[in-house]
Structures are given as structure tokens and as C-alpha cells.
Write an enzyme that holds these catalytic residues in place. Structure first.
Site, PDB file in Angstrom:
ATOM      1  N   ARG A  75       0.848  -1.200   0.000  1.00  0.00           N
ATOM      2  CA  ARG A  75       0.000   0.000   0.000  1.00  0.00           C
ATOM      3  C   ARG A  75       0.881   1.246   0.000  1.00  0.00           C
ATOM      4  O   ARG A  75       2.076   1.197   0.303  1.00  0.00           O
ATOM      5  CB  ARG A  75      -0.917   0.016   1.231  1.00  0.00           C
ATOM      6  CG  ARG A  75      -0.143   0.080   2.536  1.00  0.00           C
ATOM      7  CD  ARG A  75      -0.982   0.533   3.716  1.00  0.00           C
ATOM      8  NE  ARG A  75      -0.230   0.414   4.955  1.00  0.00           N
ATOM      9  CZ  ARG A  75       0.684   1.268   5.374  1.00  0.00           C
ATOM     10  NH1 ARG A  75       0.975   2.320   4.637  1.00  0.00           N
ATOM     11  NH2 ARG A  75       1.326   1.088   6.516  1.00  0.00           N
ATOM     12  N   GLY A  77       1.954   5.021   1.541  1.00  0.00           N
ATOM     13  CA  GLY A  77       2.092   5.549   2.887  1.00  0.00           C
ATOM     14  C   GLY A  77       3.277   4.976   3.639  1.00  0.00           C
ATOM     15  O   GLY A  77       4.060   4.183   3.124  1.00  0.00           O
ATOM     16  N   ILE A 156      -5.426   6.220   6.020  1.00  0.00           N
ATOM     17  CA  ILE A 156      -5.808   5.603   4.747  1.00  0.00           C
ATOM     18  C   ILE A 156      -4.548   5.287   3.946  1.00  0.00           C
ATOM     19  O   ILE A 156      -3.625   6.107   3.872  1.00  0.00           O
ATOM     20  CB  ILE A 156      -6.727   6.539   3.931  1.00  0.00           C
ATOM     21  CG1 ILE A 156      -8.084   6.674   4.618  1.00  0.00           C
ATOM     22  CG2 ILE A 156      -6.895   6.027   2.503  1.00  0.00           C
ATOM     23  CD1 ILE A 156      -9.034   7.624   3.920  1.00  0.00           C
ATOM     24  N   ALA A 170      -8.169   2.736   8.422  1.00  0.00           N
ATOM     25  CA  ALA A 170      -8.169   2.291   9.814  1.00  0.00           C
ATOM     26  C   ALA A 170      -8.724   3.424  10.664  1.00  0.00           C
ATOM     27  O   ALA A 170      -8.097   4.486  10.777  1.00  0.00           O
ATOM     28  CB  ALA A 170      -6.759   1.923  10.263  1.00  0.00           C
ATOM     29  N   CYS A 186       2.470   7.284  10.210  1.00  0.00           N
ATOM     30  CA  CYS A 186       2.467   7.809   8.842  1.00  0.00           C
ATOM     31  C   CYS A 186       3.605   8.803   8.616  1.00  0.00           C
ATOM     32  O   CYS A 186       3.543   9.628   7.698  1.00  0.00           O
ATOM     33  CB  CYS A 186       1.117   8.457   8.501  1.00  0.00           C
ATOM     34  SG  CYS A 186      -0.267   7.309   8.629  1.00  0.00           S
TER      35      CYS A 186
END
Length: 249
Positions: A75, A77, A156, A170, A186
Site C-alpha cells: 500500500r 504511505g 488511509i 483504519a 504515517c
């Protein structure tokens, strides 16, 4: 048009990846419709494509003593925490389908993220918590007030392969926020995490329970994505409906 809605309860991150992989393959093959998976994970840290390993602050020994796994995933991030009391959602969506705001052959990944953010913002409002986007910072945030800065209530991160999305969001519902001290969430150092439980008024408009959060996010996904939400009893009920129907008969 509809979404399958699959609610798994608390499952390991490895099991969550397995379920996603099966649904992604079936969606790419056109066997199933778009699907929203809702679940919780035991404490786990995930490193996205852009993650820096030094954003995990806790030592490997400490994390091992807590039974916390670390997963490198595809993903977008940086580093993210998942754990009990956090509602995790994995939308498996074909961006080439009939989606709100689609102007070309497919909906852009950023536009897809904005739709997810909108569903989460509406969910926060259902609990009486005013939430927002912040330009340049993906996710959902509380409003600032006076000397109180915005706080992140939902993270996200998505991946798109052959037009089909995976991973997702989340939302901190009753999460133990002390666990975020293990990481730089993040990669953001100047804002803190929060949860619905901490942000609701007393008494709350809607009790910040996982059941209420699941129901609210499902309704709001249906509204924002303009889909009916069809509850699925199991993964097999989505992947092999004809076989299950024949068994019942």
C-alpha cells in the site's frame, strides 16, 4: 449496483492479507462484485511502500515481547499501527466500474481515496465528532480549536493493481492510543492520533462501540459510493454462491 459486506471480527493480519488476495483475484476475474471487508487486527505494524524503518521507535525486542508483528506491504504511505478497538476496512473495488465522480475509463486513485474519506467523515459525524480532510495529508482529522491542533482519527493507504484496489482505512474507535508511541504514525511528527471514544461528547450522540462504528461505516459507504450493501455470511458465500445455494437446497 451493490457492495458485498464481509465482517470478519478480529483476525490476524496474515489472515486479512489472505482474504484480500482471494477477493482481489476474483474481482479481477469479474467473478464477484465490489466488496468491503470490515475487521479488527491484533497489534501489528505495517510498512507501506514509502515507509522508513526508523519511523518504528520501539525496539524489535520490545515488540516481540508484546507479540507485535511487522509486515511490509504494497500500500501507499509510511508506517501504520493496527490493533484492538480500531475498525479496519479493506474495499476491494474495480475503479473501472460505475463509481461516483468517474470522468474517464476509470476513477482515479486519489478520487477513490476522497470517497473513502467522505464516508469516514460522515461516520464521525454520526457520533457527533466533526471531522475533515487536510490538504496534503491523507486521512481523516478532527477540527482544530484554539491551541488544540487537529488530530488524526483515521489513516488511509491503498494499492491499485489492474484497476482493482486493496488495503484501505483504519478508524480509531476505542483504540489504546498509547500503542501509537511505538511509531511515528504515517511519518507525521507534528500531530497526534485520537479516537472516536476520546472525541465524543458526554453523553455521546451515539456510543463509540465497534458494532456502532461497523454499522455506521457500512451505511455511509453505501451512501457515498451509491451502492446497496449486501451482508455476506462468509468469504465462501461471496466466492462460491452457487455451491452454497445448492448445499442449502
Amino acid at each position: 449496483m451493490f457492495f458485498h459486506l464481509l465482517q470478519l471480527g478480529r483476525v490476524s493480519y496474515t489472515e486479512g492479507l489472505r482474504v484480500q488476495a482471494e477477493l482481489i483475484a476474483a474481482r479481477k476475474a469479474g467473478i464477484i462484485a465490489d466488496t468491503l471487508v470490515l475487521l479488527e487486527h491484533p497489534p501489528v505494524l505495517t510498512l507501506g511502500r514509502n515507509a522508513r524503518r526508523d519511523n518504528i521507535l520501539a525496539t524489535d525486542e520490545f515488540l516481540a515481547s508484546k507479540g507485535v508483528e511487522i509486515h511490509e506491504v504494497n500500500r501507499g504511505g509510511d508506517v501504520t499501527y493496527h490493533g484492538p478497538g480500531q475498525l479496519v476496512g479493506y474495499p476491494i473495488v474495480d475503479l473501472r466500474g460505475d463509481l461516483p465522480g468517474k470522468k474517464g475509463p476509470h476513477l482515479g486513485p486519489v478520487d477513490f481515496v476522497r470517497l473513502m474519506e467522505e464516508a469516514i467523515i460522515r461516520t464521525c459525524r454520526n457520533f457527533g465528532v466533526q471531522a475533515q480532510r487536510i490538504c496534503g495529508r491523507t486521512g481523516v482529522w478532527t477540527l482544530a480549536g484554539g491551541s488544540v491542533l487537529e488530530k488524526k482519527v483515521a489513516a488511509i493507504g491503498v494499492h491499485v493493481s489492474q484497476g482493482v484496489t486493496s488495503h484501505g482505512f483504519a478508524l480509531n474507535v476505542t483504540t489504546d492510543l498509547r500503542d501509537f508511541d511505538w511509531i511515528v504514525p504515517c511519518g507525521i511528527t507534528d500531530r497526534a492520533a485520537t479516537s472516536l471514544e476520546l472525541e465524543v461528547d458526554d453523553p455521546p450522540v451515539l456510543a463509540p462501540t465497534m458494532e456502532n462504528a461497523r454499522n455506521s461505516i457500512a451505511r455511509n459507504f453505501g451512501t457515498v459510493f451509491e451502492r446497496q450493501m449486501l451482508h455476506a455470511e462468509s468469504l465462501d458465500a461471496i466466492l462460491h454462491p452457487a455451491i452454497l445455494d445448492a448445499t442449502v437446497r
